[in-house]
Design an enzyme around this catalytic site. Sequence first.
Site, PDB file in Angstrom:
ATOM      1  N   LYS A  13     -46.547 -30.939 -28.875  1.00  0.00           N
ATOM      2  CA  LYS A  13     -47.469 -32.163 -28.992  1.00  0.00           C
ATOM      3  C   LYS A  13     -47.190 -31.937 -30.458  1.00  0.00           C
ATOM      4  O   LYS A  13     -47.250 -33.203 -31.250  1.00  0.00           O
ATOM      5  CB  LYS A  13     -48.592 -32.021 -28.623  1.00  0.00           C
ATOM      6  CG  LYS A  13     -49.371 -31.987 -27.268  1.00  0.00           C
ATOM      7  CD  LYS A  13     -50.409 -32.041 -27.011  1.00  0.00           C
ATOM      8  CE  LYS A  13     -51.178 -31.162 -27.027  1.00  0.00           C
ATOM      9  NZ  LYS A  13     -50.617 -29.609 -26.885  1.00  0.00           N
ATOM     10  N   ARG A 127     -42.508 -19.290 -29.615  1.00  0.00           N
ATOM     11  CA  ARG A 127     -42.675 -19.925 -30.291  1.00  0.00           C
ATOM     12  C   ARG A 127     -43.568 -18.842 -31.762  1.00  0.00           C
ATOM     13  O   ARG A 127     -43.796 -17.690 -31.643  1.00  0.00           O
ATOM     14  CB  ARG A 127     -43.843 -20.649 -30.319  1.00  0.00           C
ATOM     15  CG  ARG A 127     -44.313 -21.682 -31.162  1.00  0.00           C
ATOM     16  CD  ARG A 127     -45.445 -22.713 -30.880  1.00  0.00           C
ATOM     17  NE  ARG A 127     -46.511 -22.455 -30.281  1.00  0.00           N
ATOM     18  CZ  ARG A 127     -47.364 -23.089 -29.495  1.00  0.00           C
ATOM     19  NH1 ARG A 127     -46.874 -23.956 -29.357  1.00  0.00           N
ATOM     20  NH2 ARG A 127     -48.330 -22.625 -29.364  1.00  0.00           N
ATOM     21  N   ARG A 173     -54.210 -20.111 -20.632  1.00  0.00           N
ATOM     22  CA  ARG A 173     -53.955 -21.647 -21.381  1.00  0.00           C
ATOM     23  C   ARG A 173     -53.244 -22.302 -20.328  1.00  0.00           C
ATOM     24  O   ARG A 173     -54.284 -23.734 -20.017  1.00  0.00           O
ATOM     25  CB  ARG A 173     -53.355 -20.991 -22.565  1.00  0.00           C
ATOM     26  CG  ARG A 173     -54.380 -20.520 -23.529  1.00  0.00           C
ATOM     27  CD  ARG A 173     -53.517 -20.155 -24.739  1.00  0.00           C
ATOM     28  NE  ARG A 173     -53.244 -20.754 -25.554  1.00  0.00           N
ATOM     29  CZ  ARG A 173     -52.222 -20.854 -26.205  1.00  0.00           C
ATOM     30  NH1 ARG A 173     -51.388 -20.046 -26.273  1.00  0.00           N
ATOM     31  NH2 ARG A 173     -51.877 -21.981 -26.984  1.00  0.00           N
TER      32      ARG A 173
HETATM   33  P1  AMP Z   1     -54.224 -24.739 -29.350  1.00  0.00           P
HETATM   34  O1  AMP Z   1     -53.131 -24.396 -30.604  1.00  0.00           O
HETATM   35  O2  AMP Z   1     -53.799 -26.413 -29.483  1.00  0.00           O
HETATM   36  O3  AMP Z   1     -53.116 -24.303 -27.852  1.00  0.00           O
HETATM   37  O4  AMP Z   1     -55.265 -24.608 -29.776  1.00  0.00           O
HETATM   38  C1  AMP Z   1     -55.520 -23.124 -29.360  1.00  0.00           C
HETATM   39  C2  AMP Z   1     -56.998 -22.713 -29.114  1.00  0.00           C
HETATM   40  O5  AMP Z   1     -57.679 -23.681 -30.048  1.00  0.00           O
HETATM   41  C3  AMP Z   1     -57.198 -22.862 -27.227  1.00  0.00           C
HETATM   42  O6  AMP Z   1     -56.536 -22.591 -26.294  1.00  0.00           O
HETATM   43  C4  AMP Z   1     -58.982 -23.110 -27.277  1.00  0.00           C
HETATM   44  O7  AMP Z   1     -59.045 -21.493 -27.452  1.00  0.00           O
HETATM   45  C5  AMP Z   1     -58.737 -24.079 -28.421  1.00  0.00           C
HETATM   46  N1  AMP Z   1     -59.131 -25.551 -28.780  1.00  0.00           N
HETATM   47  C6  AMP Z   1     -58.634 -26.617 -29.372  1.00  0.00           C
HETATM   48  N2  AMP Z   1     -58.675 -27.357 -29.843  1.00  0.00           N
HETATM   49  C7  AMP Z   1     -59.647 -27.605 -28.718  1.00  0.00           C
HETATM   50  C8  AMP Z   1     -60.360 -27.817 -27.929  1.00  0.00           C
HETATM   51  N3  AMP Z   1     -60.571 -29.658 -28.213  1.00  0.00           N
HETATM   52  N4  AMP Z   1     -62.067 -27.801 -26.947  1.00  0.00           N
HETATM   53  C9  AMP Z   1     -61.873 -27.095 -26.770  1.00  0.00           C
HETATM   54  N5  AMP Z   1     -60.461 -25.274 -27.668  1.00  0.00           N
HETATM   55  C10 AMP Z   1     -59.913 -26.063 -27.928  1.00  0.00           C
END
Ligand code: AMP
Length: 215
Positions: A13, A127, A173
């Site tokens: 994404k 990554r 995750r």
């Molecule tokens: P990402 O970089 O999008 O994989 O996000 C890293 C971490 O941030 C996730 O594993 C969650 O702990 C937190 N996070 C990101 N977006 C959200 C969201 N919309 N709601 C809750 N936690 C989030």
Amino acid sequence: MRILFLGAPGAGKGTQCKKLASKYSLAHLSSGDILRDAVKNGTQAGLAAKEFMDKGMLVPDNVLIDLFREKLAQPACSKGFILDGFPRNLAQAESLDGLLSELKANLDKVIDLKTADDLLEERITGRRVCPNKACNAVYHIKFSKPKQDGVCDLCGTELSHRSDDKPELVKQRLSVYHELTSPLIEFYRGKQLLATVNGEGEQEQIFADILATLN
Ligand code: AMP
């Protein structure tokens, strides 16, 4: 143009959103980047988020909703935006609906980037990211290597391995994604906004497929 991206961690994404944001001059709101910044800067949101991020769990909804309420109202979003990583569950999606109708800014399209779990694990654990906030470039030790090992091609900063990209947290995750986030696919299909794009293959092909769904 107002676009929302769905897809598991590692679906690509971030990479695709950056390309799209730059092509159409849209604001790119990545919830993960916004939260990591908040943690780095020690803000109240960051303090509330850190323990959940460290465990690969979702940060409480109210933290995200407050952050996005503020971001979406900024002038940078008035010409259009891409949401990347928010919403991540049904409660957040319903709150987003409320925020957007207050702003009279409906979504034009929701793109679901679809990728098989075994590929996701390999993509996430390999990554490497540029920690320079102004750059935030993303590499992969196998699929998208920097020219010089461990160094960002664009700004020369030493690359880092996100602590939640380590193998022990990746399964957690992905399971959060399947349980809480993937129901949003049906939620947005019901609103006739959903387009599914194959997230496997060459980045350029995936980008072309995304553009085709928008045109
Ligand atoms: P990402 O970089 O999008 O994989 O996000 C890293 C971490 O941030 C996730 O594993 C969650 O702990 C937190 N996070 C990101 N977006 C959200 C969201 N919309 N709601 C809750 N936690 C989030």
